[in-house]
Design a protein around this motif. Structure first.
Motif, short mmCIF file in Angstrom:
data_model
loop_
_atom_site.label_atom_id
_atom_site.label_comp_id
_atom_site.label_asym_id
_atom_site.label_seq_id
_atom_site.Cartn_x
_atom_site.Cartn_y
_atom_site.Cartn_z
N PRO A 67 0.91 -1.05 -0.08
CA PRO A 67 -0.11 -0.02 0.04
C PRO A 67 0.76 1.23 0.03
O PRO A 67 2.00 1.41 0.69
N LYS A 68 0.40 2.19 -0.67
CA LYS A 68 0.90 3.43 -0.56
C LYS A 68 0.62 4.49 0.64
O LYS A 68 1.56 4.77 0.98
N GLN A 69 -0.50 3.75 1.04
CA GLN A 69 -0.81 4.63 2.20
C GLN A 69 -2.14 3.80 2.86
O GLN A 69 -2.80 3.25 2.31
N VAL A 70 -2.05 3.80 4.36
CA VAL A 70 -3.19 3.13 5.06
C VAL A 70 -3.60 4.21 6.11
O VAL A 70 -2.83 4.83 6.77
N GLU A 71 -4.90 4.23 6.19
CA GLU A 71 -5.43 5.20 7.13
C GLU A 71 -6.42 4.72 7.78
O GLU A 71 -7.41 3.87 7.55
N GLY A 72 -6.76 5.04 9.13
CA GLY A 72 -7.87 4.42 10.05
C GLY A 72 -7.46 3.15 10.69
O GLY A 72 -8.63 2.80 11.39
N TYR A 73 -6.35 2.66 10.83
CA TYR A 73 -6.26 1.33 11.29
C TYR A 73 -6.62 1.20 13.04
O TYR A 73 -7.18 0.48 13.22
N GLN A 74 -5.95 2.25 13.40
CA GLN A 74 -6.04 2.22 14.96
C GLN A 74 -7.70 2.23 15.39
O GLN A 74 -8.17 1.53 16.32
N THR A 75 -8.40 3.27 14.76
CA THR A 75 -10.02 3.21 15.33
C THR A 75 -10.73 2.35 14.57
O THR A 75 -11.71 1.68 15.14
N ALA A 76 -10.47 1.82 13.39
CA ALA A 76 -10.87 0.71 12.58
C ALA A 76 -12.56 0.65 12.21
O ALA A 76 -13.19 -0.29 12.35
N ASN A 77 -12.93 1.93 12.16
CA ASN A 77 -14.51 2.06 12.01
C ASN A 77 -14.22 2.23 10.49
O ASN A 77 -15.62 1.98 9.70
N TRP A 78 -13.21 2.88 9.88
CA TRP A 78 -13.11 3.00 8.39
C TRP A 78 -11.58 2.86 8.00
O TRP A 78 -10.82 3.94 8.40
N ILE A 79 -11.20 1.95 7.72
CA ILE A 79 -9.81 1.63 7.30
C ILE A 79 -9.65 1.75 5.51
O ILE A 79 -10.50 0.98 4.96
N LEU A 80 -8.76 2.77 5.02
CA LEU A 80 -8.60 2.74 3.73
C LEU A 80 -7.17 2.35 3.44
O LEU A 80 -6.23 2.66 3.94
N LEU A 81 -7.15 1.49 2.52
CA LEU A 81 -6.06 1.04 1.89
C LEU A 81 -5.70 1.41 0.41
O LEU A 81 -6.54 1.20 -0.45
N ASP A 82 -4.73 2.27 0.25
CA ASP A 82 -4.63 3.05 -0.93
C ASP A 82 -3.40 2.17 -1.89
O ASP A 82 -2.10 2.17 -1.50
N TYR A 83 -3.67 1.54 -2.98
CA TYR A 83 -2.71 0.70 -3.68
C TYR A 83 -2.55 1.11 -4.96
O TYR A 83 -2.05 0.56 -5.86
N GLY A 84 -2.92 2.77 -5.12
CA GLY A 84 -2.86 3.14 -6.44
C GLY A 84 -3.72 2.90 -7.37
O GLY A 84 -4.84 3.65 -7.59
N ASP A 85 -3.82 1.61 -8.03
CA ASP A 85 -4.93 1.26 -8.90
C ASP A 85 -6.10 0.88 -8.28
O ASP A 85 -7.21 0.89 -8.94
N ILE A 86 -6.06 0.31 -7.11
CA ILE A 86 -7.28 0.11 -6.26
C ILE A 86 -7.27 0.81 -5.09
O ILE A 86 -6.27 0.70 -4.41
N ILE A 87 -8.45 0.92 -4.57
CA ILE A 87 -8.42 1.58 -3.24
C ILE A 87 -9.50 0.82 -2.46
O ILE A 87 -10.66 0.59 -2.86
N ILE A 88 -9.11 0.22 -1.32
CA ILE A 88 -9.89 -0.69 -0.47
C ILE A 88 -10.38 -0.04 0.58
O ILE A 88 -9.65 0.75 1.47
N HIS A 89 -11.65 -0.06 1.07
CA HIS A 89 -12.41 0.58 2.04
C HIS A 89 -13.13 -0.59 2.92
O HIS A 89 -14.09 -1.23 2.43
N ILE A 90 -12.69 -0.69 4.04
CA ILE A 90 -13.36 -1.63 5.00
C ILE A 90 -13.85 -0.79 6.16
O ILE A 90 -13.02 -0.10 6.82
#
Length: 117
Positions: A67-90
């Motif tokens: 991932p280029k960037q990961v945001e929100g892991y600690q709170t884990a209500n919305w974690i965003l994984l940015d892989y450039g071509d794909i963006i994953i929202h959990i």
């Protein structure tokens, strides 16, 4: 299969392996330069959300993607994984309903998740 679709397939399988709920894949290549695919899924609680994210990161790393960037892991209500071509929202279920990003990206094309599993 394109690299982005390949990555999306790996991510969807990793989410499914950890019993992620309501997996959605939206092809946004024709409506945004941000990415080719958005992948959205839910977990029942913080632990499951984090477990899904960890599995996605592990499986994509095995294929050489980081991932280029990961945001929100600690709170884990919305974690965003940015892989450039794909963006994953959990999301946790409550945050997913609140943010409703599927509605925001409704101009994209829904991808049949079964094709990626």
């Amino acid at each position: 299969m394109s690299q982005a679709r390949d990555m999306a397939s790996i991510a969807v399988k990793a989410i499914d392996d950890k019993l992620g709920k309501d997996i959605k894949v939206i092809d946004i290549a024709n409506v945004s330069v941000v990415a080719d695919y958005f992948i959205i899924a839910s977990g029942a609680n913080k632990n499951q959300v984090q477990a899904i994210v960890e599995n996605v990161e592990d499986e994509l790393a095995k294929a050489g993607h980081h991932p280029k960037q990961v945001e929100g892991y600690q709170t884990a209500n919305w974690i965003l994984l940015d892989y450039g071509d794909i963006i994953i929202h959990i999301f946790d279920e409550e945050s997913r309903l609140f943010y409703d990003i599927e509605r925001i990206w409704r101009d994209g094309q829904d991808v049949d998740v079964q094709e990626l599993l």
